[in-house]
Design an enzyme around this catalytic site. Structure first.
Site, PDB file in Angstrom:
ATOM      1  N   ASN A  66      50.306  53.756  36.731  1.00 17.17           N
ATOM      2  CA  ASN A  66      49.890  52.707  37.663  1.00 17.17           C
ATOM      3  C   ASN A  66      49.318  53.281  38.952  1.00 17.17           C
ATOM      4  O   ASN A  66      48.306  52.794  39.469  1.00 17.17           O
ATOM      5  CB  ASN A  66      51.084  51.796  37.977  1.00 17.17           C
ATOM      6  CG  ASN A  66      51.315  50.748  36.897  1.00 17.17           C
ATOM      7  OD1 ASN A  66      50.393  50.325  36.224  1.00 17.17           O
ATOM      8  ND2 ASN A  66      52.564  50.332  36.736  1.00 17.17           N
ATOM      9  N   GLU A 109      58.325  48.597  31.953  1.00 15.43           N
ATOM     10  CA  GLU A 109      57.880  49.418  30.822  1.00 15.43           C
ATOM     11  C   GLU A 109      58.992  49.654  29.807  1.00 15.43           C
ATOM     12  O   GLU A 109      58.906  50.555  28.977  1.00 15.43           O
ATOM     13  CB  GLU A 109      57.347  50.766  31.337  1.00 15.43           C
ATOM     14  CG  GLU A 109      58.391  51.682  31.951  1.00 15.43           C
ATOM     15  CD  GLU A 109      58.607  51.435  33.439  1.00 15.43           C
ATOM     16  OE1 GLU A 109      59.092  52.350  34.123  1.00 15.43           O
ATOM     17  OE2 GLU A 109      58.284  50.320  33.914  1.00 15.43           O
TER      18      GLU A 109
END
Length: 313
Positions: A196, A231
């Site tokens: 990210n 995640e």
């Protein structure tokens, strides 16, 4: 709405009981009184969340007999009661059983009207009742399909398509464990925060979707893939022994690593596995799998740790 309909039916049955007592139709009065008592018990059970010990089909058959006796006494003017009776059957019973009950309603009413010598009423009411039953069946099927789609959508993660924690809560009680062992795998994408930070959240979202796609290709149709958050994912593997669950975890781990989902920046997963035999063990199994995931991370990531293997001497 259901409570209002139940109260209305109770009122109608109470009036019918009194009416039949006044005209000395004691059999009909008794049947109406029995139905009224069963309905009141059912209403009380709904409030206290207790199921009625009498099967619904028995109640519906008693109702059918009551309506048939009314038809015998009052003639075709009582035939309109068959329409709400069929509707109630589809509302209260499974579709297949309701179909059979509707066919029984049509056949028995037609036979009784014919026996009474009212062939014109047979010609009028039987096609109408048949069409009514078909329309109700179609509407109920469409309603059930829509309910199933909405229920499934409510239990899906909108980003990845995997199931969410709402599905996880339901699986704890009604997964259908049966006999044998079952496996719970908890997976985490390694260094996902770096993805990210380096590539942006849009790329991170794509990686999440791609990882789910790879995992879906590895699991069986009876297994369930869930996104726990961020995640982190879980897989509930039905009737998967220790060896099979470890093999599945390794197959997923290798598939994700080999997929090259982000080009030269390799995406990998760490996996923790534990076993369970019943819904009562679900929470403890989830904690064990989560602990095994922590051990896999601690050991260097991109690996599988199995609780059963860890506990072996």
């Amino acid at each position: 709405m259901a409570a209002f309909v139940a109260k209305l039916c109770a009122l109608i049955l109470a009036v019918a009981t009194v009416k039949h007592l006044l005209i000395e139709a004691y059999l009909l009065a008794g049947l109406c009184a029995v139905l009224l008592a069963l309905l009141l018990i059912e209403m009380h059970g709904f409030k206290t969340r207790r199921t009625l010990p009498v099967p619904v089909i028995i109640i519906m058959l008693i109702t059918l007999v009551t309506v048939l006796l009314t038809l015998q006494q009052q003639g075709a003017s009582a035939a309109f009661w068959f329409f709400p009776l069929m509707l109630g059957g589809y509302y209260a019973m499974p579709t297949r059983l309701a179909n059979n009950f509707a066919a029984l309603v049509v056949a028995s009413s037609a036979g009784l009207l014919w026996w009474l010598g009212d062939s014109w009423s047979v010609i009028r009411y039987v096609p109408a009742m048949t069409i009514c039953a078909l329309l109700i069946r179609t509407a109920m099927l469409q309603s059930n399909q829509l309910t199933a789609r909405l229920s499934d959508a409510a239990e899906r993660d909108p980003l990845t398509g995997a199931y969410n924690r709402r599905r996880l809560s339901r699986l704890q009680s009604d997964y259908g464990y049966g006999t044998g062992q079952h496996a719970l795998l908890v997976l985490d994408i390694d260094h996902f925060k770096t993805v990210n930070d380096r590539f942006g959240h849009a790329v991170g979202d794509r990686v999440l979707r791609d990882v789910v796609r790879v995992m879906q290709d590895c699991i069986r149709t009876e297994d369930t893939l869930l996104r726990l958050g961020g995640e982190e994912f879980a897989i509930l593997m039905r009737r998967g022994g220790a060896g099979n669950s470890y093999a599945l975890a390794e197959r997923i781990r290798d598939a994700v690593a080999d997929a090259r989902l982000l080009g030269e920046h390799q995406i990998t997963v760490s996996i923790g596995v534990s076993m369970l035999r019943s819904p009562q063990e679900f929470d403890s199994a989830l904690r064990r799998a989560d602990h095994m995931l922590f051990m896999a991370k601690k050991a260097g990531r991109n690996r599988t740790c199995h609780a059963q293997a860890a506990s072996a001497p």
